[in-house]
Design a protein around this motif. Sequence first.
Motif: not given
Lengths: 483, 452
Positions: A299-305, A291-294, A296-297
């Motif tokens: 978030w659902s992808d980041n969570l799944r990844n 999240q910090q890197q990318t 907030n947009t």
Amino acid sequence: LIRPAVLFGKLGWLILIVGVAMLTCLPWSLAYDEDVTVPILEAAILTILCGMLLTSLSPRNEQITYKEGFAIVSLGWILVSIFGSLPYLFSGYLGSFADAFFETVSGFTTTGASVVMDVESWPRALLFWRSLTQWLGGIGIIVLFIAFMASLGTGAKQLFKAELPGPVSDNISPRIRDTAHKLLITYLLLSTSCALALYAVGMDCFDALCNTFATVATGGFSTKNTSIGYYASPAVEWVIIIFMLLSGTTFALHFIAFKKGKPLVYWKNPEFKLYAGIIGAASLLVFLDLQQQTGNTLWSDNLRNAIFQIISIVTTTGYITQDYTLWPHLSTALILLMMFVGGCSGSTSGGIKPGRYIILLRRTSIELKKMLHPKAVLPLRFGERFINEDVTANVAQFFFIYMVLMALGTVYLTSLGLDIFSSISASAACLGNVGPGLGLVGPVQNYFFIPDSGKYVLSFLMLVGRLEIYPLLLIFLPTFWRE
Amino acid sequence: MKVVIIGAGKVGYSMAQLLSAENHDVTIIEQSPQRIKILEDNLDVQVIAGSGSSTSVLESAGIHQADMLLAVTQYDELNMVACMLGKKYGAKTTVARVRNPEYIEIKDFSLNELMDIDLIINPEHVTAREIAEIIKYPEALNVNYYANGKIQLLELELKPDSPLIGKEIKSLDTSLPYNIISIVRNHTILVPSGNDVLKAGDHIHLLARTSDMKSVERMLHFSSQKIEQVVILGGGRTGYYLAKILETNHLALKIKLFEKDIELARNLSQRLNRALVIHGDGSDYNLLEEENVGSADIFVAVTNDDKINLLCSLIASNLGVKKTICQMRRTETLPLAEKIGIDTILNPRLLTAGAILKYMRVGDVISVTLFGEERAEMLELVAQPGAIAIDKTLKDIHFPRGSMVGAVLRGDEAIIPDGSFKVKPYDRLIIFTLLKSIHKIEQLFKTGGRQI
């Protein structure tokens, strides 16, 4: 006492199983009119013939001894890997024996480290074999063997223990053969539901089957160059997340939970709690890091990844959706750390296992307490039972040998010219049966470039990891054979 | 009443002694010729040689007419079988001594129902429960309950700095109801009157409503300290039960248990959850110091060896433990132990006998406690319609000397009565009395009783 006739007789049966399994690849090559029908048939016939020859050596219903059990497991895995590499060799898709052996060992040990540069150019029949080796290795060829062989005697218990991973095993049935049956049924049900789920979210029949084999076995071989990332489908990823998680859980727990209708057994099991806890905590950290890197947009992808990649590594599957070497440092470090965790005992995953960490952690706290109260009697609690000194010593020793082998493997790989970071991760990924490592052997890289001797060393590490060290080391002990 | 006792061990002998002193017909079944000799020399009872699980022996002991069967041999299984047989032969009440924790800890059903045994008594468990009560009220030397727990009895010691010393009992604060039912002074029991003066070192038996007790204690300036650490010496059954009870009831308590047998210590460490089990000899002064036993609030010595219990309690008290509780199997030495400064001394045999006695006087007497060396009792009995005492005030009833009504349960209400209290039918009275007066008391409260 080891009787060669009995030993080779039983090994013959194992080879026979592999040979018959090869035949299941033929429908694919026939259906898609691929040029590998003849080589696979040759490999299958040669394997079956060798198997039959060996089985004819042994009297049919001979019971095996304790030591023969160990010998069968260790030699069995080596022999099975040699015969399993025949389809690759005969078809010419992997020319050198080192490559073919590495790929087969990686398959049977459910590691998922590969030397194939472009899997998408391979014929389906061969890809099917590659995935099938994982499925066969996942539950353990030996478990299959025990489930189908009539009388193995008390040695069967040894076979079983030697192959099922973990420091403490839950017996779900008083008889080993019955236990093997029940595990097998659990495995088959898990596989069927995984295949149906993958088919339902849009995979074709072939991919669904191959990915099921690699998921349920926590293997990680994919039919695509970019692994699961190829499908670019959150639904597929969630299905695989769930089945990786389930496959990394003690199978006996599934059996009790579903067969006996006691879903609470999961939460009563300390190992599962730690396993779930580690996955939860690591996923959360990686998620926050991403999240910090990318921003907030996503978030659902980041969570799944984050969840996908952590579960994939913890369960020692090794599927890829993201090139995690491009992630922030903390996340990459966590990925490396997760390679040392592994799934639960009695599951299809490799690694050191949370159960062993529980024992080591409790032992640490006991040692500290003993400093304060030298005469205190402190039991080591593991759920509802108690672990005695023998087992804790065994676990500590396991951890020690594991680390020594990893260090030796690392040093050897650096001598072949790999950088230290890649060497460490390759060694850890193979010993833990994870598959992809970091650096030069990272998720979008491959083990192809490693020299032959390195491949043999890594194959050895994979086998040692799969058999949990002791059985394989035992057969290198001269006294094991002499007495 | 006709009582058959199987086994003349410590408890069996005590029970026979108590019951025959109260003019009951006692028959004892015993196998060992030596024990039989002792019985015949000392007690006025009928003795039958043989095994309690033999039907012919039971029959010749008159099991058909027995009001009660007590099976108290050292073998749990024999006791259970004897009780089952006895019941079939017509014994009205059966009591079995069962000590194995595995029989007691059956979760799914009660052993009593399964075997149709009226009372299963476990001396070690009784002792452990008693100690746990004392730990709950650390300022008390003994704790007892009556009237289904609504009435509480504490034995308290008057410390030299107590403001009560030198006062007459009638001059004490009475804004909350309570009764001082007896005073133990120099190891003799006094039944106090209002004019008695309290002295330092007196042990008073204080009776009050359980719900009021804490306030009554405060009113009379008995301070209660908070208990943080308990040390138990001896991991036998009593020690194990005690640790188990403390673990479940007192969550914040630190428990240390010393056991010198390594196998037993290992076993205990697995069966207990929070208690710290330490392998070592409790009489090892260095070990006790090293484990900082002196900082414990309570030290409990419950090994099988009286001498060790006594010695270790002294060591612990010397190291600075606030309160010592010591188990003594031999009753002769009880007063001696108190003299050398051990706070509470428990005798498993007396406790067990008390628990069995509760079952003895079936019907009118409900609960009984033995005091000191079997010289006094607490009776809990029901006033029957038409009895002498009905509709009389307490001061008008001619109680035998040394007896006193401590509390009354009327319906659900617990009352601490004074002299003007009028007895109604079905009142449940908690009466303190000397042993020799029990019969007279019973006559006062039962239908058709005679004034003796």
